[in-house]
Each structure stands twice: as C-alpha cells, then as structure tokens.
Design a protein around this motif. Structure first.
Motif, PDB file in Angstrom:
ATOM      1  N   ASN A 379     -79.510  67.691  56.618  1.00 22.58           N
ATOM      2  CA  ASN A 379     -79.437  66.679  57.649  1.00 22.58           C
ATOM      3  C   ASN A 379     -79.353  65.469  56.910  1.00 22.58           C
ATOM      4  OD1 ASN A 379     -79.927  66.206  60.513  1.00 22.58           O
ATOM      5  ND2 ASN A 379     -81.661  65.728  60.042  1.00 22.58           N
ATOM      6  N   ARG A 380     -80.824  65.135  56.611  1.00 19.00           N
ATOM      7  CA  ARG A 380     -81.374  64.126  55.573  1.00 19.00           C
ATOM      8  C   ARG A 380     -79.999  63.101  54.994  1.00 19.00           C
ATOM      9  NH1 ARG A 380     -83.271  61.091  50.833  1.00 19.00           N
ATOM     10  NH2 ARG A 380     -83.134  62.857  49.723  1.00 19.00           N
ATOM     11  N   GLN A 381     -79.219  64.601  54.253  1.00 15.47           N
ATOM     12  CA  GLN A 381     -78.454  64.009  52.803  1.00 15.47           C
ATOM     13  C   GLN A 381     -77.250  63.049  54.693  1.00 15.47           C
ATOM     14  OE1 GLN A 381     -77.887  63.043  50.040  1.00 15.47           O
ATOM     15  NE2 GLN A 381     -80.113  63.105  49.737  1.00 15.47           N
ATOM     16  N   VAL A 382     -77.077  63.735  55.509  1.00 16.55           N
ATOM     17  CA  VAL A 382     -76.197  63.967  56.488  1.00 16.55           C
ATOM     18  C   VAL A 382     -76.154  62.188  57.099  1.00 16.55           C
ATOM     19  CG1 VAL A 382     -75.084  64.345  59.021  1.00 16.55           C
ATOM     20  CG2 VAL A 382     -75.112  66.320  56.974  1.00 16.55           C
ATOM     21  N   GLN A 383     -77.578  62.248  57.754  1.00 17.20           N
ATOM     22  CA  GLN A 383     -77.811  61.605  59.381  1.00 17.20           C
ATOM     23  C   GLN A 383     -77.242  59.649  57.247  1.00 17.20           C
ATOM     24  OE1 GLN A 383     -78.233  60.789  61.758  1.00 17.20           O
ATOM     25  NE2 GLN A 383     -78.357  63.767  61.476  1.00 17.20           N
ATOM     26  N   LEU A 384     -77.576  59.745  55.945  1.00 19.28           N
ATOM     27  CA  LEU A 384     -77.313  58.802  55.497  1.00 19.28           C
ATOM     28  C   LEU A 384     -75.626  58.828  55.040  1.00 19.28           C
ATOM     29  CD1 LEU A 384     -80.372  59.372  52.477  1.00 19.28           C
ATOM     30  CD2 LEU A 384     -80.016  57.627  54.411  1.00 19.28           C
ATOM     31  N   ARG A 385     -75.359  59.560  55.384  1.00 16.97           N
ATOM     32  CA  ARG A 385     -73.870  59.166  54.587  1.00 16.97           C
ATOM     33  C   ARG A 385     -72.939  58.881  56.230  1.00 16.97           C
ATOM     34  NH1 ARG A 385     -70.730  63.655  50.980  1.00 16.97           N
ATOM     35  NH2 ARG A 385     -72.382  62.480  49.743  1.00 16.97           N
ATOM     36  N   TYR A 386     -73.637  59.890  57.165  1.00 16.78           N
ATOM     37  CA  TYR A 386     -72.830  59.192  58.547  1.00 16.78           C
ATOM     38  C   TYR A 386     -73.883  58.416  59.685  1.00 16.78           C
ATOM     39  CZ  TYR A 386     -69.799  62.628  56.212  1.00 16.78           C
ATOM     40  OH  TYR A 386     -69.271  63.745  55.291  1.00 16.78           O
ATOM     41  N   PRO A 387     -74.439  57.120  59.366  1.00 15.85           N
ATOM     42  CA  PRO A 387     -75.603  56.958  60.590  1.00 15.85           C
ATOM     43  C   PRO A 387     -75.005  56.711  61.520  1.00 15.85           C
ATOM     44  CG  PRO A 387     -74.258  54.974  59.294  1.00 15.85           C
ATOM     45  CD  PRO A 387     -74.054  56.447  58.451  1.00 15.85           C
ATOM     46  N   LYS A 388     -73.909  56.096  61.936  1.00 12.63           N
ATOM     47  CA  LYS A 388     -73.585  55.972  63.549  1.00 12.63           C
ATOM     48  C   LYS A 388     -72.703  56.899  64.054  1.00 12.63           C
ATOM     49  CE  LYS A 388     -73.840  51.114  62.971  1.00 12.63           C
ATOM     50  NZ  LYS A 388     -73.986  49.688  62.924  1.00 12.63           N
ATOM     51  N   ASN A 389     -72.116  58.406  63.139  1.00 11.23           N
ATOM     52  CA  ASN A 389     -71.343  59.088  63.340  1.00 11.23           C
ATOM     53  C   ASN A 389     -72.104  59.854  64.933  1.00 11.23           C
ATOM     54  OD1 ASN A 389     -70.624  62.639  63.198  1.00 11.23           O
ATOM     55  ND2 ASN A 389     -68.738  61.090  62.915  1.00 11.23           N
ATOM     56  N   LEU A 390     -71.368  59.979  65.686  1.00  6.74           N
ATOM     57  CA  LEU A 390     -71.373  60.585  66.914  1.00  6.74           C
ATOM     58  C   LEU A 390     -71.834  62.420  66.829  1.00  6.74           C
ATOM     59  CD1 LEU A 390     -71.851  60.342  70.235  1.00  6.74           C
ATOM     60  CD2 LEU A 390     -69.938  61.650  70.942  1.00  6.74           C
ATOM     61  N   HIS A 391     -71.188  62.637  66.027  1.00  7.48           N
ATOM     62  CA  HIS A 391     -72.035  64.204  65.618  1.00  7.48           C
ATOM     63  C   HIS A 391     -73.115  64.244  64.897  1.00  7.48           C
ATOM     64  CE1 HIS A 391     -67.911  65.900  67.251  1.00  7.48           C
ATOM     65  NE2 HIS A 391     -67.101  64.808  66.831  1.00  7.48           N
ATOM     66  N   ALA A 392     -73.171  63.597  63.808  1.00  3.36           N
ATOM     67  CA  ALA A 392     -75.116  63.910  63.590  1.00  3.36           C
ATOM     68  C   ALA A 392     -75.270  63.204  64.287  1.00  3.36           C
ATOM     69  CB  ALA A 392     -74.328  62.274  62.044  1.00  3.36           C
ATOM     70  N   GLN A 393     -75.312  62.221  65.274  1.00 10.31           N
ATOM     71  CA  GLN A 393     -76.674  62.199  65.584  1.00 10.31           C
ATOM     72  C   GLN A 393     -76.965  63.455  67.057  1.00 10.31           C
ATOM     73  OE1 GLN A 393     -75.080  58.596  67.983  1.00 10.31           O
ATOM     74  NE2 GLN A 393     -74.592  57.420  66.429  1.00 10.31           N
ATOM     75  N   ARG A 394     -75.976  63.993  66.946  1.00 12.82           N
ATOM     76  CA  ARG A 394     -76.271  64.824  67.449  1.00 12.82           C
ATOM     77  C   ARG A 394     -76.974  66.700  67.343  1.00 12.82           C
ATOM     78  NH1 ARG A 394     -70.226  66.086  71.195  1.00 12.82           N
ATOM     79  NH2 ARG A 394     -70.951  63.997  73.151  1.00 12.82           N
ATOM     80  N   LEU A 395     -76.774  66.453  65.634  1.00 16.59           N
ATOM     81  CA  LEU A 395     -76.937  66.898  65.170  1.00 16.59           C
ATOM     82  C   LEU A 395     -78.668  66.819  64.999  1.00 16.59           C
ATOM     83  CD1 LEU A 395     -77.049  69.300  62.473  1.00 16.59           C
ATOM     84  CD2 LEU A 395     -76.704  67.954  60.678  1.00 16.59           C
ATOM     85  N   GLN A 396     -79.219  65.812  64.479  1.00 17.56           N
ATOM     86  CA  GLN A 396     -80.882  64.848  64.737  1.00 17.56           C
ATOM     87  C   GLN A 396     -81.013  65.454  65.738  1.00 17.56           C
ATOM     88  OE1 GLN A 396     -81.831  63.548  61.386  1.00 17.56           O
ATOM     89  NE2 GLN A 396     -83.580  63.744  63.187  1.00 17.56           N
ATOM     90  N   HIS A 397     -80.423  65.646  66.608  1.00 11.36           N
ATOM     91  CA  HIS A 397     -81.176  65.941  68.061  1.00 11.36           C
ATOM     92  C   HIS A 397     -81.460  67.397  67.967  1.00 11.36           C
ATOM     93  CE1 HIS A 397     -82.473  66.150  72.335  1.00 11.36           C
ATOM     94  NE2 HIS A 397     -81.849  67.609  72.583  1.00 11.36           N
ATOM     95  N   GLU A 398     -80.361  68.308  67.395  1.00 14.21           N
ATOM     96  CA  GLU A 398     -80.707  69.898  67.302  1.00 14.21           C
ATOM     97  C   GLU A 398     -82.050  69.949  66.494  1.00 14.21           C
ATOM     98  OE1 GLU A 398     -78.326  73.159  64.720  1.00 14.21           O
ATOM     99  OE2 GLU A 398     -77.442  72.354  65.740  1.00 14.21           O
ATOM    100  N   VAL A 399     -81.727  68.572  65.392  1.00 15.84           N
ATOM    101  CA  VAL A 399     -82.714  69.172  64.070  1.00 15.84           C
ATOM    102  C   VAL A 399     -84.258  68.577  64.718  1.00 15.84           C
ATOM    103  CG1 VAL A 399     -83.855  68.368  61.878  1.00 15.84           C
ATOM    104  CG2 VAL A 399     -81.123  68.753  62.330  1.00 15.84           C
ATOM    105  N   ASP A 400     -84.525  67.707  65.621  1.00 17.23           N
ATOM    106  CA  ASP A 400     -85.642  67.408  66.252  1.00 17.23           C
ATOM    107  C   ASP A 400     -86.005  68.716  66.822  1.00 17.23           C
ATOM    108  OD1 ASP A 400     -85.102  64.903  65.029  1.00 17.23           O
ATOM    109  OD2 ASP A 400     -84.774  63.743  66.523  1.00 17.23           O
ATOM    110  N   LEU A 401     -85.367  69.334  68.413  1.00 20.51           N
ATOM    111  CA  LEU A 401     -85.408  70.079  68.831  1.00 20.51           C
ATOM    112  C   LEU A 401     -86.236  71.804  67.914  1.00 20.51           C
ATOM    113  CD1 LEU A 401     -83.108  70.639  71.826  1.00 20.51           C
ATOM    114  CD2 LEU A 401     -84.776  69.434  72.299  1.00 20.51           C
ATOM    115  N   ARG A 402     -85.798  72.194  66.592  1.00 16.81           N
ATOM    116  CA  ARG A 402     -85.470  72.875  66.103  1.00 16.81           C
ATOM    117  C   ARG A 402     -87.296  72.469  64.865  1.00 16.81           C
ATOM    118  NH1 ARG A 402     -81.984  76.416  64.489  1.00 16.81           N
ATOM    119  NH2 ARG A 402     -79.769  75.960  64.861  1.00 16.81           N
TER     120      ARG A 402
END
Length: 697
Positions: A379-402
């Motif tokens: 997930n860290r790599q995804v956020q670094l590569r796609y910092p403003k991507n909507l799907h990446a932002q939703r993934l970060q929300h999922e990770v925060d919940l997990r």
C-alpha cells in the motif's frame, strides 16, 4: 520524408511566379524536401503548373486523401521552398494526418504565412496530441503523469494568450477537460464543463466523455448518465463511451439497463475483423474490452460464477494481457479466494509492473491471507506512485479501517412461552448483551481489547444473571491466529473465567478452529441457577469452496461442575440457488446432535437428542449507493427434533433481519425471529429481538 538543405537550384527558379517574391526579407526556411522521382508529378516549370498542382492538392484534401495532397505540397516546396501557400498547406495537412508536433514546428519556423486562426489551430492540435500521449503508456514509471502534467501546463500557458480566437480559446477549455480528468482533477473538470454548458457551448463527444467519467468519480452517476448519453448520440461508434454509460447506469443500481446494454454491445462486435486482401483476420480488441466489462458488471451483480466462465475464456484468448490477469484476480478475490487472487495479480504485474489495478487489488488480498507486513508495504508503494488517484485514496481508507480500531456491540431479548411443566430453559424472558472493542493494530500483529458479556433469564420467581468483563490479547500472523481473554465474573457470584481461541487458515477453502474455556459463557442459566458452571473445549472447521456456499462444523465438550459431561456436534451449510443483482436465494441445511452423562441434572440435559433442518434464505438489497446500503434477509427453516424418551416433533422457525451500512466501517444489524422449539416434550413459543453495531473493517 526527412527534408534536405536548401539547394541552389531553387534560387534559379523563375522569381516571376514565386509567391514569396514580394517579401522584402526572406526568412530562414526549413530545408526543402527531395523531389519524388516516381511521383508522376509534372516539373514545376511555370506559374500555371504550380497553380494546377495547388488545385489538385486542394481536391485531394476535400476527398481526405491527405497523403496525395502532402506529396504535392512537398513537390512544390522542393521546387521552391519560398512557396508560402504550399508551406502553409503542408503544415495544415500534416496536422490533418495527426502529425501535430511536426506541423507546429513548421509553423514556428515561418509564422508569418499563417493566419491567426491557423496558428491557433496548430498550437491547439499540438497540445491536444500531447494530452493524448500523456494519457497513454508512461515514459517514467515512477512518475506516470509527468508528460500529462507538461501537456496541461502547455494548455494553461496558451490560455494566457489574449490574441487567440474565441473558438480556439473555447477549444483549449474543452481539451483541458481531458487533461484534468486524466490527472484525477475531477472537480476541476466538472467546474469547467458546467461553465461551458452555462455559456451555451455545443460540446463535442470528446469533451463529454471526460466530464461523464469525472461525474462517476465524484459519485454523481445521474449527471454522468446525461453527459455520456449525449456523447454516445454524437459518436455512437465509440464503445469506450458506451462502456462508461453502462457504468453510469450500474452505479445507479440499474442493472436492468446496464447488463442488456453491455450484452448488446458485445454482440455488435465481431470477434475477428476481416479485411479484403489481408492474409489473416485481425482480432477485434474492441469486442474484447466490451466482453471483459460485461463480465465484470455481472460480477458486481454477485453472479461471480457466470462472470468467471466469461473471463476464463478471455484469459485463454489473451493470457499475456496484464489487464485480463488482473481482472481474474479481482474476480477470485470476490469469490473468497484471496490466495488465487494473489497469484493472478502477481502474473499481471509480471506482464506489466505498472498495472495499477493489480497493484491496488494485491493489497487487499495480502491482508486477507494474513500477510500484513507485505500488505502495508504494498500500500505504501501504491500511495507513493499514485498519490492523487481516487482508487488509491479509497484503498488507503480501506487500509486505515483494517489496521484501525474495531469492535462490536450486540443485544438480544427473547420472550418465551412454554407448555412444559419445567418451563423454558431460558425462562419467561432472557437478555444477552455482549461487547468487544479493540485497539488499532500494534506492530502489524497484535491488538488489545476490552470484552464482556451479560446474560440473564427470568424464572419464576427469581432472575439469574451471568456478568463478566475482562481484557484480551489478539494475535494474527500469516495463516495463524490466537486470542486469549481473561474475565472477572461479577454475577451470580465473584469468580474468574478465561478463554483461549486459535485458528489456522489452511487455504482458500479450509479454516480450522479450536478453543478452550473456563467458566464458559454458554453454560445454561438453569445450571447457574442451581449453582453449577461448565468448562469447555471445542474444535471446528469451515469449508468455503466459493462465494456460492459454505459448511461450518463444530464439536464441543462441556464438563459441568456437578460432574455432568455433555458433548455436542453441529453442522450448518448454505448454498446459492438463485442469483440476481438485488436478490439471492440460498438453500439452508443444518444438523445437530448432543448427549449428556447425567439423567438427574437440575437443568435441561437430554441424554440424547438430535435435530435436522432445511430451509431457504432470501437476501434482498433494498438500496445501495456505493459503500452505503440497506439489505434485508428472511430465513425460513423447519425440521424434526428428536429427544430420547420424548419422541420426535417438528420445529419451525422464521427470522427477519436488516443490515444497514450508512458508510464503510459502520454497520447496524437488527431484526426479529420466531420459533417453536421443544424441550422435554413441551412446545415453546419464542420471539426474539436483536440489535448489533460493529465498527472497523
């Protein structure tokens, strides 16, 4: 054709018919192209010949024979590099062919021969082409939007030129919709789009598509539908816009429109494109895209088995396509097979290390298989590569919940009307309240929790209550999990209790469980009324071959403090019988058997009993809007219950529940159930009310 340097021969041509004769100062011109020896064009020996060639070129342009027109202009420029008409039309024809960069380079080398509207058009074509290239395969994997940002910067720079024609100013605004949408600047896209609409601009299809996509990204599917419907009207052959329109219907839960629309689109595209004179047919990848989208939409409607049959065919057609492997991974995840999903995601990333869907999907699959460290790093790599991507932002929300705090509160109240002389084992009324709340994940392994239960029953003339509260430690790593809970028992008398639970995730199909408990919460309240408690040990297994069904099995042994030994065995299974986007029907089946070692226990303790049930479950989605939904479930079951010494009687039950999720991470469940169980030959009527709330993932 690469141009050569200016030849002295061109200077010797008759200046009398040269269109550049009137120029007082000759600009630095690009090199003249080499004449085509085999072009069949006449030598440019007079003004009349030149004018005839210009007319022929214009005729070719009207017929959209751009190559023929370009050959004529190059022939003319080879004869006279100062032919401003040929030079200008060469650049414009190159732009018509799509060579926007080269066309604008030629304009910049001799800008005075171009009218303002032509200048604006060529500059606009160049940045439009840059936007298109920026949306394709990235030059730099670590910064995939670098080219697109440069193109958008060029658009903004051109917008600052006040001398541009009104049409080209409007065109730049429309072109910017493509750039801002592709850069994930969805609100900016919508703001500009709606401003253009307010100004009465008749927007073309290429501007409506990005607006529709941005509306979808902002969870405004109805607005997306209106924009995309207009885009399809203007360009009905664009299947990608039709796919987006189908998604707009789908995100309004209009599966009844989206699925037939996609099926029709698939059927309209032949699998192979036949071309006259070609040695072999060409695969029609437009059909491939349409069929892949159709399968994914079927899966979104929970018919994953049918979706898998379609995608498996596409995998056989294009096994080396990264997007296909990623789509199969996503399907396997939805079918409850995270290990199989990981294999597909890894295959997709082997084929294309920059497959964003595979990178994002892989994070969730790693979490499900217990590989928390890898999931967080992925997930860290995804956020670094796609910092403003909507799907990446939703993934970060999922990770925060997990990894964040989780918990559950549950409450059940039952009313029991028994015809047995001994009364109901649960009393005339019973209550059960339980809660658990857990800290965020600690070192990707541990959670600390506060847990507790309160169970009581009203007998005649007294009330029996069991209440405990304590702390717990939960550990999860890889395929293994363990939990230890310790309690202080406050009622019916001060005491202690503890439980140890373990689980082993064998694979995507099997999970094993075991537990040991002291002063088990499942000790009957009749036994506690008599002053007894029970310790227990149990083992269980869950078999989940797919999302279509599952069987849960359990063996449990209880040792009561009065010496009674009680053994129980149970199994519960379900299997999907019918699937539609908003209604699923499952067949239910269960079996239960138990025995007790004492016949004189002062509580319900059959020496032997057993029960088998069958039933149906109706699971209906009332409404759904992205992560929020309201569903209802109706269970109807019946089966024979046998108790040694009392014979067999049929026991029916009905339960109705609703599940409401106002937002991801918050779920409420509530419902009512009715049953007519039998105890010691006496029929009981039981009505129970339930309410629960859980938070976290």
């Amino acid at each position: 054709m690469r141009p050569l340097r200016h030849k002295a021969l061109a200077v010797l041509l008759p200046l009398a018919w040269s269109p550049a004769f009137a120029q007082q100062v000759a600009p630095a011109l690009p090199a003249a192209p080499t004449p085509l020896a085999s072009s069949g064009l006449p030598a440019v020996s007079s003004r009349a010949v030149r004018d005839d060639l210009i007319a022929s070129a214009e005729s070719a342009r009207k017929d959209e024979r751009w190559i023929d027109a370009l050959a004529i202009y190059e022939h003319l420029l080879a004869a006279d590099p100062r032919d401003d008409v040929a030079y200008r039309m060469q650049a414009i024809t190159l732009a018509d062919l799509g060579a926007s960069y080269r066309a604008d380079e030629l304009r910049a080398q001799w800008p005075s021969v171009f009218a303002d509207f032509q200048r604006d058009r060529l500059q606009g074509d160049r940045v439009a082409r840059a936007i298109g290239w920026g949306m394709s395969y990235p030059e730099n994997a670590d910064d995939p939007n670098a080219e697109l940002r440069r193109a958008y910067d060029a658009v903004r720079e051109l917008k600052t030129h006040p001398e541009r024609t009104n049409w080209e100013k409007t065109r730049l605004r429309m072109d910017s919709l493509m750039a801002t949408n592709a850069l994930g600047m969805y609100q900016e896209t919508i703001d500009e789009f709606e401003a253009l609409k307010r100004e009465g601009v008749d927007l073309p299809a290429y501007a409506l598509g990005p607006a529709g996509d941005s509306y979808l990204a902002l969870h405004r599917p109805h607005d997306a539908q209106l924009a995309l419907q207009r885009a399809v009207e203007l360009n009905p052959s664009d299947i990608d816009t039709q796919i987006l329109l189908a998604y707009a219907y789908l995100e309004q839960e209009r599966f009844d429109i989206a699925l037939p629309m996609m099926q029709k689109l698939v059927e309209s595209q032949p699998a192979w494109i036949q071309r006259a004179g070609a040695e072999s047919d060409q695969a029609n990848w437009r059909r491939y895209r349409a069929e892949m989208t159709y399968a994914q939409m079927i899966s979104f409607g929970d018919d994953n088995a049918r979706a898998q049959r379609i995608i498996e065919q596409l995998v056989r057609i294009g096994p080396n396509r990264s997007s296909t492997q990623a789509a199969m991974g996503s399907l396997m995840y939805r079918r409850g097979h995270p290990t199989a999903a990981l294999e597909r995601y890894d295959m997709a990333l082997t084929l294309d290390p920059r497959n964003r869907d595979a990178e994002i999907g892989r994070v969730s699959a790693l979490f499900e298989t217990g590989r928390i460290d890898e999931a967080i790093e992925a997930n860290r790599q995804v956020q670094l590569r796609y910092p403003k991507n909507l799907h990446a932002q939703r993934l970060q929300h999922e990770v925060d919940l997990r990894v964040g705090p989780i918990g559950r509160i549950g409450w059940v109240h039952g009313r029991n009307d028994s015809t047995s002389a001994n009364g109901s084992p649960l009393g005339t009324q019973d209550y059960r309240f339980n809660f658990e709340t857990w800290t965020p994940l600690i070192h990707n392994r541990w959670r600390l929790g506060i847990v507790g239960d309160t169970v009581d029953a009203r007998f005649v003339p007294d009330v029996v209550r069991y209440r405990r509260i304590g702390g717990a430690v939960d550990y999860r790593f890889g395929q293994f999990g363990a939990r230890v809970s310790a309690y202080e028992v406050q009622e019916p008398r001060l005491d202690g209790a503890w439980t140890v639970d373990g689980s082993w995730y064998l694979d995507d199909t099997w999970t094993l469980r075991a537990s040991v408990a002291d002063n088990d919460v499942d000790t009957t309240l009749q036994a506690r009324r008599a002053g007894f408690k029970a310790n227990s040990a149990s083992i269980g297994a869950s078999w989940r071959p797919s999302d279509l069904g599952a069987i849960d099995m359990r063996l449990k042994h209880l040792r009561y403090s009065d010496g009674n030994l009680r053994d129980q065995a149970s199994a519960f299974g379900r299997w999907r019988l019918y699937t539609s986007p908003h209604l699923m029907i499952e067949g239910l089946g269960s079996g239960w058997w138990s025995r007790g070692s004492r016949n004189d226990a002062p509580y319900f303790n059959p020496s032997h009993d057993a029960m088998v049930t069958a039933g149906l479950r109706f699971n209906h989605m009332i409404w759904r809007h992205y992560d929020a939904y309201l569903r209802q479930r109706l269970d109807i079951e019946a089966g024979p219950y046998w108790q040694e010494g009392y014979g067999t009687k049929w026991v029916p039950s009905v339960a109705y529940r609703q599940e409401w999720r106002p937002a991801q991470g918050h779920t409420f469940e509530y419902g009512v159930s009715w049953a007519k169980p039998v105890y010691d030959g006496g029929r009981e009527r039981r009505i129970a009310y339930e309410l629960a709330y859980r938070w976290g993932f």
